[in-house]
Design a protein around this motif. Structure first.
Motif, PDB file in Angstrom:
ATOM      1  N   ALA A   1       8.602   2.417   4.296  1.00 58.18           N
ATOM      2  CA  ALA A   1       8.958   1.679   2.996  1.00 58.18           C
ATOM      3  C   ALA A   1       7.570   0.925   2.677  1.00 58.18           C
ATOM      4  N   GLY A   2       7.866   1.181   1.380  1.00 60.02           N
ATOM      5  CA  GLY A   2       6.533  -0.051   0.646  1.00 60.02           C
ATOM      6  C   GLY A   2       5.631   0.198   0.698  1.00 60.02           C
ATOM      7  N   GLU A   3       4.872   1.865   1.620  1.00 60.27           N
ATOM      8  CA  GLU A   3       3.635   2.111   1.281  1.00 60.27           C
ATOM      9  C   GLU A   3       3.581   3.295   0.529  1.00 60.27           C
ATOM     10  N   VAL A   4       1.806   3.100   0.063  1.00 62.69           N
ATOM     11  CA  VAL A   4       1.115   4.047  -0.464  1.00 62.69           C
ATOM     12  C   VAL A   4       0.757   5.314   0.105  1.00 62.69           C
TER      13      VAL A   4
ATOM     14  N   HIS B   1     -11.157  -1.785   3.038  1.00 64.09           N
ATOM     15  CA  HIS B   1     -10.168  -0.620   4.480  1.00 64.09           C
ATOM     16  C   HIS B   1      -9.827   0.834   3.733  1.00 64.09           C
ATOM     17  N   TRP B   2      -9.859   1.026   2.525  1.00 66.90           N
ATOM     18  CA  TRP B   2      -9.107   2.202   2.081  1.00 66.90           C
ATOM     19  C   TRP B   2      -9.627   3.649   2.033  1.00 66.90           C
ATOM     20  N   HIS B   3     -10.974   3.490   2.504  1.00 67.92           N
ATOM     21  CA  HIS B   3     -11.939   4.399   3.086  1.00 67.92           C
ATOM     22  C   HIS B   3     -11.264   4.948   4.182  1.00 67.92           C
ATOM     23  N   ALA B   4     -10.563   3.894   4.658  1.00 68.12           N
ATOM     24  CA  ALA B   4     -10.355   4.847   6.584  1.00 68.12           C
ATOM     25  C   ALA B   4      -8.633   4.570   6.973  1.00 68.12           C
ATOM     26  N   MET B   5      -8.332   3.910   5.512  1.00 74.26           N
ATOM     27  CA  MET B   5      -6.197   3.222   6.103  1.00 74.26           C
ATOM     28  C   MET B   5      -5.454   4.760   4.945  1.00 74.26           C
ATOM     29  N   PRO B   6      -5.615   5.914   5.662  1.00 69.99           N
ATOM     30  CA  PRO B   6      -4.589   6.480   4.151  1.00 69.99           C
ATOM     31  C   PRO B   6      -3.030   6.117   4.589  1.00 69.99           C
ATOM     32  N   ARG B   7      -2.538   5.156   4.711  1.00 68.74           N
ATOM     33  CA  ARG B   7      -1.518   4.499   4.528  1.00 68.74           C
ATOM     34  C   ARG B   7      -1.566   3.231   3.924  1.00 68.74           C
ATOM     35  N   ARG B   8      -0.590   2.841   3.311  1.00 69.51           N
ATOM     36  CA  ARG B   8      -1.014   1.135   2.751  1.00 69.51           C
ATOM     37  C   ARG B   8      -0.162   0.261   2.517  1.00 69.51           C
ATOM     38  N   GLN B   9      -0.078  -1.249   2.558  1.00 72.45           N
ATOM     39  CA  GLN B   9       1.124  -1.454   2.081  1.00 72.45           C
ATOM     40  C   GLN B   9       0.651  -2.019   0.825  1.00 72.45           C
ATOM     41  N   ALA B  10       2.013  -2.331   0.448  1.00 77.81           N
ATOM     42  CA  ALA B  10       1.856  -2.766  -1.433  1.00 77.81           C
ATOM     43  C   ALA B  10       3.296  -3.067  -1.631  1.00 77.81           C
ATOM     44  N   ALA B  11       3.063  -4.712  -2.211  1.00 79.58           N
ATOM     45  CA  ALA B  11       4.240  -5.194  -2.732  1.00 79.58           C
ATOM     46  C   ALA B  11       5.534  -4.210  -3.833  1.00 79.58           C
ATOM     47  N   GLY B  12       6.990  -4.454  -3.426  1.00 84.81           N
ATOM     48  CA  GLY B  12       7.523  -3.606  -3.925  1.00 84.81           C
ATOM     49  C   GLY B  12       7.660  -3.463  -5.667  1.00 84.81           C
TER      50      GLY B  12
ATOM     51  N   LEU C   1      -5.556   0.551 -14.153  1.00 83.53           N
ATOM     52  CA  LEU C   1      -7.005  -0.616 -14.208  1.00 83.53           C
ATOM     53  C   LEU C   1      -6.401  -1.505 -13.101  1.00 83.53           C
ATOM     54  N   MET C   2      -5.804  -2.431 -13.976  1.00 83.00           N
ATOM     55  CA  MET C   2      -5.596  -3.775 -13.512  1.00 83.00           C
ATOM     56  C   MET C   2      -4.236  -3.213 -12.329  1.00 83.00           C
ATOM     57  N   ALA C   3      -3.023  -2.800 -12.637  1.00 81.26           N
ATOM     58  CA  ALA C   3      -2.486  -3.009 -11.482  1.00 81.26           C
ATOM     59  C   ALA C   3      -2.664  -1.341 -10.358  1.00 81.26           C
ATOM     60  N   LEU C   4      -4.232  -1.179 -10.056  1.00 81.46           N
ATOM     61  CA  LEU C   4      -4.137  -0.853  -9.167  1.00 81.46           C
ATOM     62  C   LEU C   4      -5.593  -1.776  -8.838  1.00 81.46           C
ATOM     63  N   LEU C   5      -6.093  -2.379  -9.483  1.00 80.78           N
ATOM     64  CA  LEU C   5      -7.241  -3.315  -8.725  1.00 80.78           C
ATOM     65  C   LEU C   5      -5.797  -4.488  -7.840  1.00 80.78           C
ATOM     66  N   GLU C   6      -4.849  -4.543  -8.339  1.00 79.06           N
ATOM     67  CA  GLU C   6      -3.954  -5.371  -7.782  1.00 79.06           C
ATOM     68  C   GLU C   6      -3.291  -5.326  -6.479  1.00 79.06           C
ATOM     69  N   LEU C   7      -3.290  -3.131  -6.894  1.00 81.74           N
ATOM     70  CA  LEU C   7      -2.806  -2.415  -4.915  1.00 81.74           C
ATOM     71  C   LEU C   7      -4.404  -2.219  -4.314  1.00 81.74           C
ATOM     72  N   LEU C   8      -5.426  -2.709  -4.467  1.00 77.50           N
ATOM     73  CA  LEU C   8      -6.570  -2.795  -3.748  1.00 77.50           C
ATOM     74  C   LEU C   8      -7.185  -4.079  -3.520  1.00 77.50           C
ATOM     75  N   GLN C   9      -6.439  -5.283  -4.358  1.00 80.11           N
ATOM     76  CA  GLN C   9      -7.907  -6.264  -3.566  1.00 80.11           C
ATOM     77  C   GLN C   9      -7.234  -7.458  -2.690  1.00 80.11           C
ATOM     78  N   VAL C  10      -5.712  -7.081  -2.427  1.00 80.05           N
ATOM     79  CA  VAL C  10      -5.489  -7.891  -0.846  1.00 80.05           C
ATOM     80  C   VAL C  10      -5.448  -6.967   0.289  1.00 80.05           C
ATOM     81  N   GLU C  11      -5.894  -7.256   1.530  1.00 75.59           N
ATOM     82  CA  GLU C  11      -6.016  -6.600   3.126  1.00 75.59           C
ATOM     83  C   GLU C  11      -3.984  -6.715   3.065  1.00 75.59           C
ATOM     84  N   GLN C  12      -3.985  -5.306   2.921  1.00 77.67           N
ATOM     85  CA  GLN C  12      -2.044  -5.805   3.698  1.00 77.67           C
ATOM     86  C   GLN C  12      -1.789  -4.118   4.220  1.00 77.67           C
ATOM     87  N   PRO C  13      -2.884  -4.503   5.705  1.00 79.17           N
ATOM     88  CA  PRO C  13      -2.266  -3.113   6.346  1.00 79.17           C
ATOM     89  C   PRO C  13      -1.614  -2.137   7.061  1.00 79.17           C
ATOM     90  N   SER C  14      -1.274  -1.006   7.070  1.00 78.45           N
ATOM     91  CA  SER C  14       0.073  -0.829   7.612  1.00 78.45           C
ATOM     92  C   SER C  14       0.665  -1.168   8.940  1.00 78.45           C
TER      93      SER C  14
END
Length: 315
Positions: free
Chosen positions: A96-99, A142-153, A184-197
């Motif tokens: 849950a909470g991963e993309v 880290h998105w190059h190497a991590m197939p799962r990524r945490q994201a705020a609900g 684009l703004m929403a995508l930047l929010e998803l990718l700017q903070v490191e949130q490892p799974s």
């Protein structure tokens, strides 16, 4: 993939399919092959919009699938399932909470459950990099190497809402640049903070290698059935470890994998057959010698007989 010029007109496309592999070919610029895992007739729908530097889509698949995928080069794909249960990317179960997150030009594998819906967004990397620079955002590397990524609900809900609105908007041609800027703004929010799974268990790497070795072996031995004994000898593991490896990585047993792989290959062969080819010829080529049992298993898996698939191809 090159950036499209300013005269590019965004387009909306809705496609339906009643075969899993046909559905896989409908997503623009992707290279995909789908194997149907659950039994029954297949239905898939794809709603897609092409913007100047983005591809946005919503995909529905009625049956459980194993998907081999590759996004177009110089891009980044974010996949947001409407439910995480039963989904795997590269053998990693989604929480849950991963993309899902994969760079273009690289093969990856998805396992998805029945009745699955996913929002997808693909962005050209030069456009993403330029937007980050304009906004003063440092992208997580880290998105190059991590197939799962945490994201705020709340972020996930917002992005899903934006994609849904774009796909159903009646003013796409007028407001496409606005949609793109907002996404684009929403995508930047998803990718700017490191949130490892969540960290993977120590057994993951070994089990993934066992499954990958079996898949490579099966691809190289297409002429007939493969036995469990062969696979145990090939991977140097016990039946129990082989079983655990497949249920962990793919969610199915090795026997199910072997059976479903062959059935899906027969279906592709039937759909691509020449007018001179028969069901018997194709089935025996793929190692199905008991044609009555084959016909029963095929109809149970795909909701139609082998001859119906073949005759539909020749119409």
């Amino acid at each position: 993939m090159t950036t499209l010029d300013s005269s590019f007109a965004p387009t909306r496309c809705i496609q339906e399919a009643f075969d899993a592999d046909e559905h896989a070919q409908n997503l623009t610029r992707w290279q995909q092959e789908y194997d149907q895992l659950s039994p029954g007739s297949f239905y898939g729908r794809l709603d897609e919009v092409a913007l100047e530097t983005m591809q946005v889509f919503k995909e529905h698949t009625g049956q459980a699938l194993r998907q081999d995928c590759r996004v177009w080069p110089e891009s980044l794909w974010i996949g947001i399932p409407t439910t995480h249960q039963g989904s795997r990317i590269n053998g990693q179960a989604l929480s849950a909470g991963e993309v899902m997150c994969r760079p273009g030009g690289r093969d990856f594998e998805l396992v998805t459950p029945e009745g699955f819906d996913i929002y997808g967004l693909v962005i050209q990397l030069p456009a993403l990099t330029a937007a980050a620079k304009r906004q003063g955002v440092s992208l997580d590397t880290h998105w190059h190497a991590m197939p799962r990524r945490q994201a705020a609900g709340d972020t996930l809900r917002a992005v899903s809402f934006l994609i849904e609105r774009l796909l159903t908007s009646q003013t796409l041609a007028i407001a496409s640049h606005i949609h793109q800027d907002i996404l684009l703004m929403a995508l930047l929010e998803l990718l700017q903070v490191e949130q490892p799974s969540a960290e993977l268990p120590p057994s993951y790497a070994h089990r993934k290698e066992v499954v990958d070795r079996v898949k490579r072996y099966v691809d190289e031995h297409l002429e007939g059935p493969v036995t469990m004994e062969e696979l145990c000898q090939l991977t140097h593991v016990s039946r129990r470890t082989l079983q655990y490896s497949f249920t962990t990585i793919l969610g199915i047993s090795p026997l199910q994998f072997l059976r479903l792989t062959r059935l899906n290959r027969v279906r592709r062969a039937l759909r691509a057959a020449s007018p001179q080819q028969s069901v018997t010829e194709i089935a025996t080529y793929w190692g199905f010698w008991h044609l009555g049992q084959f016909a029963h298993d095929y109809k149970q898996q795909f909701g139609e007989s082998p001859s119906q698939t073949l005759s539909a191809k020749t119409l």
